[in-house]
Structure formats: structure tokens, C-alpha cells
Design a protein around this motif. Sequence first.
Motif, PDB file in Angstrom:
ATOM      1  N   ILE A 269       6.348 -11.692  -1.922  1.00  0.00           N
ATOM      2  CA  ILE A 269       5.311 -10.672  -2.062  1.00  0.00           C
ATOM      3  C   ILE A 269       5.098 -10.001  -0.708  1.00  0.00           C
ATOM      4  O   ILE A 269       4.776 -10.674   0.279  1.00  0.00           O
ATOM      5  CB  ILE A 269       3.969 -11.307  -2.519  1.00  0.00           C
ATOM      6  N   VAL A 270       5.277  -8.711  -0.689  1.00  0.00           N
ATOM      7  CA  VAL A 270       5.076  -7.954   0.556  1.00  0.00           C
ATOM      8  C   VAL A 270       3.919  -6.973   0.335  1.00  0.00           C
ATOM      9  O   VAL A 270       4.088  -5.952  -0.337  1.00  0.00           O
ATOM     10  CB  VAL A 270       6.357  -7.182   0.944  1.00  0.00           C
ATOM     11  N   PRO A 271       2.721  -7.295   0.856  1.00  0.00           N
ATOM     12  CA  PRO A 271       1.585  -6.389   0.653  1.00  0.00           C
ATOM     13  C   PRO A 271       1.846  -5.043   1.328  1.00  0.00           C
ATOM     14  O   PRO A 271       2.421  -4.991   2.416  1.00  0.00           O
ATOM     15  CB  PRO A 271       0.414  -7.121   1.331  1.00  0.00           C
ATOM     16  N   VAL A 272       1.439  -3.973   0.664  1.00  0.00           N
ATOM     17  CA  VAL A 272       1.608  -2.633   1.223  1.00  0.00           C
ATOM     18  C   VAL A 272       0.303  -2.254   1.898  1.00  0.00           C
ATOM     19  O   VAL A 272      -0.768  -2.323   1.288  1.00  0.00           O
ATOM     20  CB  VAL A 272       1.938  -1.626   0.092  1.00  0.00           C
ATOM     21  N   ASP A 273       0.409  -1.872   3.182  1.00  0.00           N
ATOM     22  CA  ASP A 273      -0.782  -1.462   3.927  1.00  0.00           C
ATOM     23  C   ASP A 273      -0.903   0.056   3.819  1.00  0.00           C
ATOM     24  O   ASP A 273      -0.067   0.781   4.361  1.00  0.00           O
ATOM     25  CB  ASP A 273      -0.616  -1.900   5.394  1.00  0.00           C
ATOM     26  N   PRO A 274      -1.942   0.559   3.123  1.00  0.00           N
ATOM     27  CA  PRO A 274      -2.036   2.010   2.903  1.00  0.00           C
ATOM     28  C   PRO A 274      -2.220   2.791   4.197  1.00  0.00           C
ATOM     29  O   PRO A 274      -1.930   3.983   4.257  1.00  0.00           O
ATOM     30  CB  PRO A 274      -3.274   2.152   1.994  1.00  0.00           C
ATOM     31  N   ASP A 275      -2.663   2.130   5.274  1.00  0.00           N
ATOM     32  CA  ASP A 275      -2.864   2.826   6.542  1.00  0.00           C
ATOM     33  C   ASP A 275      -1.588   2.933   7.365  1.00  0.00           C
ATOM     34  O   ASP A 275      -1.562   3.617   8.381  1.00  0.00           O
ATOM     35  CB  ASP A 275      -3.919   2.080   7.390  1.00  0.00           C
ATOM     36  N   ARG A 276      -0.533   2.224   6.949  1.00  0.00           N
ATOM     37  CA  ARG A 276       0.732   2.287   7.696  1.00  0.00           C
ATOM     38  C   ARG A 276       1.868   2.555   6.731  1.00  0.00           C
ATOM     39  O   ARG A 276       2.623   1.646   6.387  1.00  0.00           O
ATOM     40  CB  ARG A 276       0.972   0.973   8.445  1.00  0.00           C
ATOM     41  N   PRO A 277       1.970   3.813   6.269  1.00  0.00           N
ATOM     42  CA  PRO A 277       2.990   4.123   5.244  1.00  0.00           C
ATOM     43  C   PRO A 277       4.409   3.947   5.791  1.00  0.00           C
ATOM     44  O   PRO A 277       4.617   3.980   6.982  1.00  0.00           O
ATOM     45  CB  PRO A 277       2.698   5.572   4.885  1.00  0.00           C
TER      46      PRO A 277
END
Length: 277
Positions: A269-277
Motif C-alpha cells: 500500500i502506497v499512500p498518495v500525498d495530495p500535496d506532493r503530486p
Amino acid sequence: MTAITAAPAGLNVRGAAALEARGVTLAYDKATIFENLDLRIEQGEVTTLIGANGSGKSTLLKAFGRLLAPSAGSVELGGQPLRSLNTRAVARELAILPQKPLTPSATSVRDLVSRGRHPHQSLLRPWTPADSTVVNESLAATGLTELADRDTASLSGGQLQRAWIALVLAQQAPIILLDEPTTFLDLTHQLDVLRLVRSINRERGATVVMVLHDLTLAGRYSDRLIVVGEGRVIADGSPWEVLTPEVLREAFDLEALVIPDPSSGAPLIVPVDPDRP
Ligand SMILES: Nc1ncnc2c1ncn2[C@@H]1O[C@H](COP(=O)(O)OP(=O)(O)OP(=O)(O)O)[C@@H](O)[C@H]1O
């Protein structure tokens, strides 16, 4: 870490699930957490409950471990209602590590682990060298041999957690329930505990039900994942069936990529950080 041999299960009705919730309602005072829930835990599998904080994982595990009585329906152990069985009979079949076990004061690590042998003792069956062997094996399997004579009050959080896991191992129950067994453990010890759980499952056929927060480790070490949330089972199946971006969004409000773990092939699982596209 070494595996430990267990006594065979005594309470199995042919074809019965290891544990089964039938029409179960679980509630605290007026707060109902699950209503009319049906859920089977199959024998010989590692099943892990996952879900957001407060979703009811511990509540469900406590019901399976007879620490919480359902307000409706019944929980069955090997085909027999848990409420009809006496405490010692349950303890020989089922070992549970609760989320916050109460550590008795002025107790050495060895004494704590020895408590796991109590369900096997009676007036006619006192402590034997075989019990000491099981305790020693449990201490060794959790890396605690050197700390056996220490007072539990002097242990670090991770050492104490391993002592409780050793107690559960010493109980040699065919069904093991573990609520967040990796709490307080550094990554190496988390892997040690999960590999130990896996080996006990593979080598002596123990049925394991755990609660874990690390989704990647849950996927790596489980046959089946059950995702709970909002009073129901959101998803139930193999790690690849369950750990999808859609389920993660619904259960955890999490945006994540799911890719094959290069080390194990299980879902990573790789969480996506919306602040670092
Ligand atoms: N003894 C209790 N009395 C009242 N409410 C409780 C009690 N134990 C748990 N709850 C409530 O029941 C709900 C489910 O809690 P539970 O501990 O089962 O969740 P969980 O999924 O294990 O959470 P976490 O991941 O935070 O450990 C929560 O809303 C919690 O506040």
C-alpha cells in the motif's frame, strides 16, 4: 524463533468453523457496534481484521474470545455456543491477547508466561517438567530467555508485549486471537512476531485471528482479510481481493496505490500525498 507443538483441538464438530458469529449484536450500553452479524472464521487460516480506528475490530475480537457477550445471537467455538462452555474448556481451545492486557504486579517474565499453562493444570494434573519446557520454548521463541527473571514492571513496552505473546504461545491453544500484537514493537520485532504467528499456523495448523493496523504487513502474513466499518463487513477475501484502492477509500478515506511488494509479491500500500503530486 522456533515453533511450538500444540495439543489437538478437542471441541470440533465436523465441518464446523473454528469460530462463528450467528446473528450477533455487539453493544456497549446504548451504542450498538454490530447488529445481526454473521461471520465464519475457518479452521487453519490466518484471518486479519482491518478497519479505521473505532470501526469495531477489537469489539469483534473480544466477542470471539468471550470477553464480550453478545446482546443478541451467539458465538460458536467449534460448533458449540461459547456461553455453554466453562472457562477452562474455552482457555484450552482459545488463547487471546487483548489490546490492553492488565499486567499483574511483582511478577517475573517467567511467572507471567507460566500463567499460560494454567488451563492445562488441575489437582490431578499438577505442574510437570513438560510445562517448564513449553514455557522455556515460548520464552525462546519470543527472544525473552535472557529476560526471564526480570520483573515485568522493568520491561520496555516492546519487551512486555513479547512477554504477553509468549504467554499466549505457552497456552498452546489451537485458536489464537491477537489484538494488535505488533504494538510497541520495532519493525524487526514486528516481522519476528508475524513470522512466528505464520509458522505456528503452518506447522501446527493453529487458527489465528488478528487485528493489525499495518495494511501491507496484514496482506503479507494473512490468508484472509476482513475489513470492518460502519457496523458491517465492508470487504472479505484474500489480500489481493480486499486491498483495492476502492476498499481503502471506503474503509479508511485513504487515497493509495496498491502495487506488488517486490519482496513478497503481496499487496504493497502506497499512500498518495495530495500535496506532493
Ligand atoms: N468499553 C466500552 N464502552 C463503551 N464504548 C466502547 C467500549 N469499547 C469500545 N467502545 C466503542 O466502540 C467502538 C468500536 O471500538 P473498538 O475498540 O472495537 O474499535 P477498533 O476498530 O478496535 O479501534 P482502534 O483501531 O482504535 O483500536 C468505538 O466507537 C469505541 O469508542
